[in-house]
Scaffold this motif. Structure first.
Motif, PDB file in Angstrom:
ATOM      1  N   ASP A   1       1.004  -1.226   0.097  1.00 16.47           N
ATOM      2  CA  ASP A   1      -0.006  -0.008   0.014  1.00 16.47           C
ATOM      3  C   ASP A   1       0.934   1.350   0.198  1.00 16.47           C
ATOM      4  N   PHE A   2       2.074   1.125  -0.409  1.00 21.35           N
ATOM      5  CA  PHE A   2       2.912   2.254  -0.625  1.00 21.35           C
ATOM      6  C   PHE A   2       3.907   1.891  -1.705  1.00 21.35           C
ATOM      7  N   GLU A   3       4.548   3.124  -2.147  1.00 26.07           N
ATOM      8  CA  GLU A   3       5.689   3.173  -3.427  1.00 26.07           C
ATOM      9  C   GLU A   3       6.844   3.920  -3.169  1.00 26.07           C
ATOM     10  N   LEU A   4       7.968   3.210  -3.496  1.00 29.66           N
ATOM     11  CA  LEU A   4       8.924   4.302  -3.761  1.00 29.66           C
ATOM     12  C   LEU A   4       9.199   4.757  -4.877  1.00 29.66           C
ATOM     13  N   THR A   5       9.582   6.059  -4.746  1.00 33.81           N
ATOM     14  CA  THR A   5       9.876   6.872  -5.995  1.00 33.81           C
ATOM     15  C   THR A   5      11.010   6.752  -6.793  1.00 33.81           C
ATOM     16  N   GLU A   6      11.036   7.115  -7.817  1.00 35.98           N
ATOM     17  CA  GLU A   6      12.405   6.892  -8.452  1.00 35.98           C
ATOM     18  C   GLU A   6      13.624   7.212  -7.906  1.00 35.98           C
ATOM     19  N   GLN A   7      13.511   8.604  -6.918  1.00 35.59           N
ATOM     20  CA  GLN A   7      14.676   8.912  -6.195  1.00 35.59           C
ATOM     21  C   GLN A   7      15.200   8.076  -5.253  1.00 35.59           C
ATOM     22  N   ASP A   8      14.120   7.286  -4.452  1.00 35.07           N
ATOM     23  CA  ASP A   8      14.432   6.242  -3.324  1.00 35.07           C
ATOM     24  C   ASP A   8      15.072   5.014  -4.119  1.00 35.07           C
ATOM     25  N   MET A   9      14.496   4.659  -5.301  1.00 37.33           N
ATOM     26  CA  MET A   9      15.118   3.477  -5.990  1.00 37.33           C
ATOM     27  C   MET A   9      16.552   3.770  -6.199  1.00 37.33           C
ATOM     28  N   ALA A  10      16.842   4.926  -6.787  1.00 39.66           N
ATOM     29  CA  ALA A  10      18.137   5.038  -7.308  1.00 39.66           C
ATOM     30  C   ALA A  10      19.131   5.465  -5.960  1.00 39.66           C
ATOM     31  N   ALA A  11      18.513   5.905  -4.944  1.00 38.06           N
ATOM     32  CA  ALA A  11      19.359   6.020  -3.725  1.00 38.06           C
ATOM     33  C   ALA A  11      19.678   4.550  -3.371  1.00 38.06           C
ATOM     34  N   ILE A  12      18.782   3.621  -3.313  1.00 39.33           N
ATOM     35  CA  ILE A  12      18.981   2.153  -2.689  1.00 39.33           C
ATOM     36  C   ILE A  12      19.996   1.501  -3.856  1.00 39.33           C
ATOM     37  N   ALA A  13      19.784   1.800  -5.059  1.00 35.01           N
ATOM     38  CA  ALA A  13      20.751   1.235  -6.156  1.00 35.01           C
ATOM     39  C   ALA A  13      22.150   1.412  -6.080  1.00 35.01           C
ATOM     40  N   ALA A  14      22.458   2.830  -5.124  1.00 38.32           N
ATOM     41  CA  ALA A  14      23.918   3.280  -5.100  1.00 38.32           C
ATOM     42  C   ALA A  14      24.329   2.762  -3.841  1.00 38.32           C
ATOM     43  N   THR A  15      23.610   1.698  -3.189  1.00 38.51           N
ATOM     44  CA  THR A  15      24.255   1.154  -2.140  1.00 38.51           C
ATOM     45  C   THR A  15      24.917  -0.346  -2.399  1.00 38.51           C
ATOM     46  N   ASP A  16      24.808  -0.767  -3.682  1.00 33.59           N
ATOM     47  CA  ASP A  16      25.449  -2.125  -4.003  1.00 33.59           C
ATOM     48  C   ASP A  16      26.965  -2.161  -3.715  1.00 33.59           C
ATOM     49  N   ARG A  17      27.286  -3.364  -2.945  1.00 32.41           N
ATOM     50  CA  ARG A  17      28.869  -3.010  -2.573  1.00 32.41           C
ATOM     51  C   ARG A  17      29.222  -4.379  -2.584  1.00 32.41           C
ATOM     52  N   GLY A  18      28.665  -5.457  -3.211  1.00 30.96           N
ATOM     53  CA  GLY A  18      29.090  -6.712  -3.493  1.00 30.96           C
ATOM     54  C   GLY A  18      29.296  -7.392  -2.145  1.00 30.96           C
ATOM     55  N   LEU A  19      28.133  -7.394  -1.378  1.00 34.03           N
ATOM     56  CA  LEU A  19      28.107  -8.119   0.122  1.00 34.03           C
ATOM     57  C   LEU A  19      27.380  -9.373  -0.103  1.00 34.03           C
ATOM     58  N   ARG A  20      28.088 -10.476  -0.125  1.00 35.83           N
ATOM     59  CA  ARG A  20      27.633 -11.765   0.244  1.00 35.83           C
ATOM     60  C   ARG A  20      27.348 -12.171   1.862  1.00 35.83           C
ATOM     61  N   THR A  21      26.353 -12.786   1.961  1.00 38.11           N
ATOM     62  CA  THR A  21      26.039 -13.281   3.229  1.00 38.11           C
ATOM     63  C   THR A  21      26.443 -14.974   3.238  1.00 38.11           C
ATOM     64  N   GLY A  22      26.318 -15.319   2.111  1.00 41.68           N
ATOM     65  CA  GLY A  22      26.304 -16.808   1.888  1.00 41.68           C
ATOM     66  C   GLY A  22      27.611 -16.860   1.015  1.00 41.68           C
ATOM     67  N   PRO A  23      27.724 -18.260   0.689  1.00 38.11           N
ATOM     68  CA  PRO A  23      29.043 -18.642  -0.167  1.00 38.11           C
ATOM     69  C   PRO A  23      28.845 -18.406  -1.791  1.00 38.11           C
ATOM     70  N   HIS A  24      29.907 -18.343  -2.141  1.00 40.71           N
ATOM     71  CA  HIS A  24      29.885 -18.043  -3.801  1.00 40.71           C
ATOM     72  C   HIS A  24      29.567 -19.388  -4.396  1.00 40.71           C
ATOM     73  N   PRO A  25      28.676 -19.067  -5.565  1.00 39.90           N
ATOM     74  CA  PRO A  25      28.350 -20.495  -5.930  1.00 39.90           C
ATOM     75  C   PRO A  25      29.364 -21.098  -6.933  1.00 39.90           C
TER      76      PRO A  25
END
Length: 279
Positions: free
Chosen positions: A251-275
């Protein structure tokens, strides 16, 4: 089972026409004796998709909850996964029968090869077994988990059945853009396990800023981010309040700005093993 005021979860249509709820309930690391209550709480809250695996050791607990729910089988979507030690054509068929018995079902909706386990080099033979199970109607959809583009391409080059789903670790800290693009080109649905990175992304400033603006929890913001990307998600919790909260994201939506801000947080963080390295 009484389910008043439960949210309607949208579905994703897979490449064979089968529809899977976009938000389901995972039971990774939930002991079997706790699984029945957790899945029961999820079904009561409105979840209709349950994701388990042979190696989790809780398929029996899931089966008990499904049987006790009173819900019609056609209203449920059940996923389980084949463990690495059971790969190979004949072993896969035996392992599938064992899973089905534990679940107390005559079919599953989605059956996944849990890992490619490249050092074993058996996933092509394993996939042939899944093709047979699909042809026999014992699984409604066949898919894989933790496959990299090279593993997927090898399957595509040697078999007619395209995986319906690839379930992979995916969250704001590990966004898997190359893999998601491969999926999109080949009609493979992207499903995210560890969609909240086991909580590791919930205190990220980009996430907490959106949470503050929308009045939602960081977990709800991250799940909403997944949904708007088109990912299927299977958050796990054993806490009834959090189980309900994780479903309250339609019942809510993220804006394009929200999506872009979260997209910028990618840091290659794995919590599990590499396949490529897990066998």
């Amino acid at each position: 089972m009484s389910t008043p005021d439960v949210p309607t979860v949208p579905s994703v249509k897979l490449n064979n026409g089968v529809e899977i709820p976009q938000l389901g309930f995972g039971v990774f690391q939930v002991p079997d004796d706790e699984t029945t209550a957790a899945v029961g709480s999820a079904l009561e809250a409105g979840y209709r998709s349950i994701d388990t695996a042979a190696v989790y050791g809780n398929e029996t607990g899931v089966g008990r909850a499904l049987a006790a729910s009173g819900l019609a089988r056609q209203d449920l979507f059940v996923t389980t996964k084949l463990w690495n030690a059971d790969q190979g054509y004949d072993a896969t068929l035996r392992a599938f029968d064992a899973s089905l018995t534990k679940l107390g079902l005559d079919h599953v909706d989605l059956y996944l090869i849990h890992w490619p386990a490249p050092a074993r080099d058996l996933y092509l033979d394993t996939w042939r077994a899944l093709e047979r199970l699909a042809a026999e109607g014992r699984i409604r959809a066949a898919g894989v988990s933790n496959f990299q583009p090279a593993h997927l391409q090898r399957l595509l080059d040697t078999s007619e059945l395209v995986p319906a789903v690839n379930q992979v670790e995916l969250h704001p800290g590990l966004q898997q853009a190359e893999l998601r693009a491969f999926h999109a080109r080949h009609g493979i649905a992207t499903e995210a396990w560890s969609p909240l990175a086991q909580g590791a992304v919930l205190d990220d400033p980009a996430v907490t800023a959106v949470a503050g603006r929308t009045g939602r929890s960081p977990a709800q913001v991250v799940l909403r981010w997944h949904l708007q990307l088109g990912n299927i998600v299977i958050p796990k919790s054993v806490t009834p309040a959090r189980i309900r909260q994780n479903l309250d994201v339609f019942d809510f939506e993220l804006t394009e700005q929200d999506m872009a801000a979260i997209a910028a947080t990618d840091r290659g963080l794995r919590t599990g093993p590499h396949p490529d390295q897990f066998n």
